[in-house]
Design an enzyme around this catalytic site. Sequence first.
Site, PDB file in Angstrom:
ATOM      1  N   LYS A   1      12.683 -15.749  -9.298  1.00  0.00           N
ATOM      2  CA  LYS A   1      12.542 -14.825 -10.378  1.00  0.00           C
ATOM      3  C   LYS A   1      11.562 -15.070 -11.340  1.00  0.00           C
ATOM      4  O   LYS A   1      10.707 -14.158 -11.748  1.00  0.00           O
ATOM      5  CB  LYS A   1      13.848 -14.544 -10.735  1.00  0.00           C
ATOM      6  CG  LYS A   1      14.407 -13.128 -11.195  1.00  0.00           C
ATOM      7  CD  LYS A   1      14.773 -12.437  -9.975  1.00  0.00           C
ATOM      8  CE  LYS A   1      13.701 -11.990  -8.738  1.00  0.00           C
ATOM      9  NZ  LYS A   1      14.134 -11.347  -7.555  1.00  0.00           N
TER      10      LYS A   1
ATOM     11  N   GLU B   1      17.197 -18.596  -6.234  1.00  0.00           N
ATOM     12  CA  GLU B   1      16.910 -17.077  -6.798  1.00  0.00           C
ATOM     13  C   GLU B   1      16.516 -17.022  -8.163  1.00  0.00           C
ATOM     14  O   GLU B   1      15.398 -16.466  -8.620  1.00  0.00           O
ATOM     15  CB  GLU B   1      18.246 -16.161  -6.666  1.00  0.00           C
ATOM     16  CG  GLU B   1      18.033 -14.876  -7.312  1.00  0.00           C
ATOM     17  CD  GLU B   1      17.011 -14.127  -6.533  1.00  0.00           C
ATOM     18  OE1 GLU B   1      16.490 -14.404  -5.681  1.00  0.00           O
ATOM     19  OE2 GLU B   1      16.714 -12.839  -7.168  1.00  0.00           O
TER      20      GLU B   1
ATOM     21  N   ARG C   1       4.071  -0.547  -4.830  1.00  0.00           N
ATOM     22  CA  ARG C   1       3.670  -0.957  -3.442  1.00  0.00           C
ATOM     23  C   ARG C   1       2.424  -1.764  -3.271  1.00  0.00           C
ATOM     24  O   ARG C   1       1.949  -2.265  -2.231  1.00  0.00           O
ATOM     25  CB  ARG C   1       3.598   0.356  -2.402  1.00  0.00           C
ATOM     26  CG  ARG C   1       5.162   1.194  -2.329  1.00  0.00           C
ATOM     27  CD  ARG C   1       4.976   2.079  -1.379  1.00  0.00           C
ATOM     28  NE  ARG C   1       4.820   1.706  -0.108  1.00  0.00           N
ATOM     29  CZ  ARG C   1       5.740   1.564   0.773  1.00  0.00           C
ATOM     30  NH1 ARG C   1       7.001   1.785   0.582  1.00  0.00           N
ATOM     31  NH2 ARG C   1       5.507   0.986   1.912  1.00  0.00           N
TER      32      ARG C   1
ATOM     33  N   TRP D   1      -3.044  -2.852  -1.712  1.00  0.00           N
ATOM     34  CA  TRP D   1      -2.685  -4.060  -1.946  1.00  0.00           C
ATOM     35  C   TRP D   1      -3.468  -4.921  -0.914  1.00  0.00           C
ATOM     36  O   TRP D   1      -3.327  -4.716   0.343  1.00  0.00           O
ATOM     37  CB  TRP D   1      -0.971  -4.430  -1.579  1.00  0.00           C
ATOM     38  CG  TRP D   1      -0.581  -5.872  -1.757  1.00  0.00           C
ATOM     39  CD1 TRP D   1      -0.383  -6.306  -2.926  1.00  0.00           C
ATOM     40  CD2 TRP D   1      -0.406  -6.750  -0.699  1.00  0.00           C
ATOM     41  NE1 TRP D   1       0.216  -7.697  -2.662  1.00  0.00           N
ATOM     42  CE2 TRP D   1       0.187  -7.991  -1.385  1.00  0.00           C
ATOM     43  CE3 TRP D   1      -0.790  -6.691   0.572  1.00  0.00           C
ATOM     44  CZ2 TRP D   1       0.233  -9.135  -0.670  1.00  0.00           C
ATOM     45  CZ3 TRP D   1      -0.542  -8.102   1.197  1.00  0.00           C
ATOM     46  CH2 TRP D   1       0.017  -9.163   0.621  1.00  0.00           C
TER      47      TRP D   1
ATOM     48  N   GLU E   1       7.877 -15.509 -10.075  1.00  0.00           N
ATOM     49  CA  GLU E   1       7.364 -14.277  -9.772  1.00  0.00           C
ATOM     50  C   GLU E   1       6.828 -13.123 -10.826  1.00  0.00           C
ATOM     51  O   GLU E   1       5.860 -12.802 -10.731  1.00  0.00           O
ATOM     52  CB  GLU E   1       8.522 -13.412  -8.853  1.00  0.00           C
ATOM     53  CG  GLU E   1       7.916 -12.029  -8.399  1.00  0.00           C
ATOM     54  CD  GLU E   1       9.402 -11.378  -7.461  1.00  0.00           C
ATOM     55  OE1 GLU E   1      10.364 -11.799  -7.836  1.00  0.00           O
ATOM     56  OE2 GLU E   1       9.017 -10.646  -6.721  1.00  0.00           O
TER      57      GLU E   1
ATOM     58  N   ASN F   1      -1.672   2.209   5.730  1.00  0.00           N
ATOM     59  CA  ASN F   1      -1.261   1.068   5.266  1.00  0.00           C
ATOM     60  C   ASN F   1      -0.593   0.474   6.349  1.00  0.00           C
ATOM     61  O   ASN F   1      -0.347   0.946   7.605  1.00  0.00           O
ATOM     62  CB  ASN F   1       0.376   1.753   4.630  1.00  0.00           C
ATOM     63  CG  ASN F   1       1.384   0.425   4.456  1.00  0.00           C
ATOM     64  OD1 ASN F   1       1.137  -0.581   4.200  1.00  0.00           O
ATOM     65  ND2 ASN F   1       2.559   1.039   4.549  1.00  0.00           N
ATOM     66  N   GLY F   2      -1.015  -0.916   6.668  1.00  0.00           N
ATOM     67  CA  GLY F   2      -0.555  -1.806   7.590  1.00  0.00           C
ATOM     68  C   GLY F   2      -1.864  -2.837   8.115  1.00  0.00           C
ATOM     69  O   GLY F   2      -2.732  -2.938   7.236  1.00  0.00           O
TER      70      GLY F   2
ATOM     71  N   HIS G   1      15.781 -38.235  -5.773  1.00  0.00           N
ATOM     72  CA  HIS G   1      15.062 -38.838  -4.428  1.00  0.00           C
ATOM     73  C   HIS G   1      13.308 -38.421  -4.594  1.00  0.00           C
ATOM     74  O   HIS G   1      13.085 -38.339  -3.536  1.00  0.00           O
ATOM     75  CB  HIS G   1      15.709 -38.108  -3.136  1.00  0.00           C
ATOM     76  CG  HIS G   1      17.041 -38.548  -2.751  1.00  0.00           C
ATOM     77  ND1 HIS G   1      17.468 -39.827  -2.613  1.00  0.00           N
ATOM     78  CD2 HIS G   1      18.144 -37.967  -3.014  1.00  0.00           C
ATOM     79  CE1 HIS G   1      18.685 -40.030  -2.523  1.00  0.00           C
ATOM     80  NE2 HIS G   1      19.381 -39.016  -2.654  1.00  0.00           N
TER      81      HIS G   1
ATOM     82  N   LYS H   1       6.061  -4.029  -3.646  1.00  0.00           N
ATOM     83  CA  LYS H   1       7.433  -4.279  -3.510  1.00  0.00           C
ATOM     84  C   LYS H   1       7.819  -4.218  -1.830  1.00  0.00           C
ATOM     85  O   LYS H   1       8.734  -5.065  -1.485  1.00  0.00           O
ATOM     86  CB  LYS H   1       7.788  -2.911  -4.210  1.00  0.00           C
ATOM     87  CG  LYS H   1       9.346  -2.654  -4.067  1.00  0.00           C
ATOM     88  CD  LYS H   1      10.059  -3.499  -5.115  1.00  0.00           C
ATOM     89  CE  LYS H   1      11.579  -3.146  -4.976  1.00  0.00           C
ATOM     90  NZ  LYS H   1      12.118  -4.428  -5.502  1.00  0.00           N
TER      91      LYS H   1
ATOM     92  N   CYS I   1       0.883  -1.230   0.144  1.00  0.00           N
ATOM     93  CA  CYS I   1      -0.029  -0.049  -0.176  1.00  0.00           C
ATOM     94  C   CYS I   1       1.008   1.167  -0.090  1.00  0.00           C
ATOM     95  O   CYS I   1       1.994   1.275   0.524  1.00  0.00           O
ATOM     96  CB  CYS I   1      -1.046   0.093   1.198  1.00  0.00           C
ATOM     97  SG  CYS I   1      -1.997  -1.226   1.257  1.00  0.00           S
TER      98      CYS I   1
HETATM   99  O1  M6R Z   1      12.663  -5.405   0.868  1.00  0.00           O
HETATM  100  P1  M6R Z   1      13.288  -6.554   1.183  1.00  0.00           P
HETATM  101  O2  M6R Z   1      14.528  -7.049   0.624  1.00  0.00           O
HETATM  102  O3  M6R Z   1      13.355  -6.811   2.613  1.00  0.00           O
HETATM  103  O4  M6R Z   1      12.120  -7.573   0.448  1.00  0.00           O
HETATM  104  C1  M6R Z   1      12.323  -8.981   0.663  1.00  0.00           C
HETATM  105  C2  M6R Z   1      11.687  -9.812  -0.463  1.00  0.00           C
HETATM  106  O5  M6R Z   1      10.194  -9.257  -0.120  1.00  0.00           O
HETATM  107  C3  M6R Z   1      11.680  -9.466  -1.558  1.00  0.00           C
HETATM  108  O6  M6R Z   1      12.937  -9.796  -2.057  1.00  0.00           O
HETATM  109  C4  M6R Z   1      11.045 -10.293  -2.605  1.00  0.00           C
HETATM  110  O7  M6R Z   1      11.217 -11.511  -2.551  1.00  0.00           O
HETATM  111  C5  M6R Z   1      11.283  -9.878  -3.994  1.00  0.00           C
HETATM  112  N1  M6R Z   1       9.849  -9.373  -4.615  1.00  0.00           N
HETATM  113  C6  M6R Z   1      11.727 -10.975  -4.842  1.00  0.00           C
HETATM  114  O8  M6R Z   1      12.141 -10.341  -6.450  1.00  0.00           O
END
Ligand code: M6R
Length: 606
Positions: free
Chosen positions: A483, A479, A27, A74, A486, A100-101, A502, A601, A2
């Site tokens: 990616k 990672e 956000r 969000w 996501e 927000n929260g 396994h 984000k 948010c």
């Molecule tokens: O702001 P942060 O690095 O703490 O965020 C952590 C995760 O939310 C962030 O890395 C998320 O996994 C990304 N969207 C991955 O690309």
Amino acid sequence: MCGIIGYAGKAGAEKFLLQGLKKLEYRGYDSAGIAVLDEDEMQVVKCQGTLDELENRLRQKSLRGYLGIGHTRWATHGVPSDDNSHPHQDCQGRFALVHNGIIENYQSLKAELQAAGHSFCSETDTEVLVHLLEEVHQGDMIAALRELQEKLAGSYALAVVDNREPEKIYALRQASPLVIGLGEQENYLASDMPALLNATRKFHILEDGELAVLKEDEISIFSAAGEEIEADIFQADWDAEMVKKQGYEHFMLKEIYEQPTVVRRLLAAYLDRDQVKLPEVAEIWGDEIDRVLITACGTAYYSGLVGRHILEELANLPVEVEISSELRYKKNFLDENSLTLVMSQSGETADTLAALKLARSRGSRVLALTNTIGSSIAREADAVVDLKAGPEIAVASTKAYSAMLTALYLTGLKLGELRATLPERELLTYRRELLKLPEKITAALNRVEDSCREAADYLKNHSSMFFIGRNLDYSLALEGALKLKEISYLHAEAYPAGELKHGTLALVEEGVPVIAIFTRRGLVSKTLSNVKEVKARGGRVIAIATAGTIEDKEEFDQFIELPACNELWAGVLTVLPLQLLAYHTAHNLNCSIDKPRNLAKSVTVE
Ligand code: M6R
């Protein structure tokens, strides 16, 4: 999670709020709204959908006025819908409020308010705030907000306007970020600094419990204890240019290509031929420290997994890595003899912040590696390493990952130096190699771009795929899979290469893509055996390897080669094709690359 924006000035509030919301859209982007005051007339427009939808509505009904607040959502409580969008209003329509929260006790408060006659139009926790405000407001907003604070449990950054005080925005922060920007004859409010860089670089970051009153020519800040305090104004070293796409189609691609610059900037700040500077690490270090815990979420967590190998190898220290949201459920051995490394791009991730607080409560010293100086995590930690990656806008984290790896490499060397685990000659070689990384990253990007496009053409037609590797390469595989999931919405899973047989090998059949990572020469033969097992079942194997690691390339359907590199530092090169594979696959599938569905984000809720 948010985004909140606020404007008090002499220009049209609607335009400013919309522009600010565009910058905050990363956000949250499932609904949006604004409230603008035209003298005492409260005008609220809000709707489900992206900001384009809100803009469409405003084209039909533009809002006059010089003060207002806005929100991009969000969803947490209640589906994305017009009714659940912010701003929310009280029964009389006197107040408009954005939040927000999460208000954890909203159900009991709602029941009380309903019993007192308030009628609700949404399923959100936020609406409780505005009805509660209506209930307790006796003519003094500050007193009313303080009363709210006493009754609320949870996290909130909120902004509220009142049609009886049309020259003021009130803001309150508790465990969710909120910054105040200072302009000339206008002042602003936002969830983060990048949203305001077009207007100002002068900021006050609200602390937990602080309350602010914004007018066009004045801001007043009140501490958690209720006293009026001086704003603690600082000048951000980010600028408006950094939050533009600069000709790239997406922020993600721009940020991928910024990585040589980011790593160069970090090295310039913290390393020269003779020493790793990093005084932050030296200050926090003590000889009694005998173990390290790294904690983070998502991509930051995966960088921590690579960091474990680096720190263990260079500093000869036992290192554990824990997902922040899990830390509190496990027995931990944190105490004054441990060092906790907290990694976070945004510095606001609620789970990571909670892990930091837990570590501190156990007596552990906390070093934060973050891209956001002034963030909650930076302020709670004992020492902070600034990742210097510049604002990262795409939801998928790329350049922050490389910055984290580089910072971990440097931290590893510094700890090696402090613990005298590395002879000076070795340290010198490592430092020299690190200084060459930016050039290698540029060379790697040039070298792999076309082959990543080619591989992505294949991946786009497959709904499921696997990433494999051993040791450090497995951390990188994780990672790569994240990616891809996501932003392309295809299913991807990472496995230690030796683990496929396994169970998961049962899923490998004709054509299933398997991306195999090779950066460690000593592990090649073992991973190659696993590749053969995949090939024998018809899987299609795409190798990603640093030059000189693999001689026989016959085994692979596609071979993506990176420049040769010391095995320890190879992560920062290997992640590039992983990011580009995800990017081009998502692009082929017409996905919303910078703002993938369901995500945001900055994850400021637990
Ligand atoms: O702001 P942060 O690095 O703490 O965020 C952590 C995760 O939310 C962030 O890395 C998320 O996994 C990304 N969207 C991955 O690309």
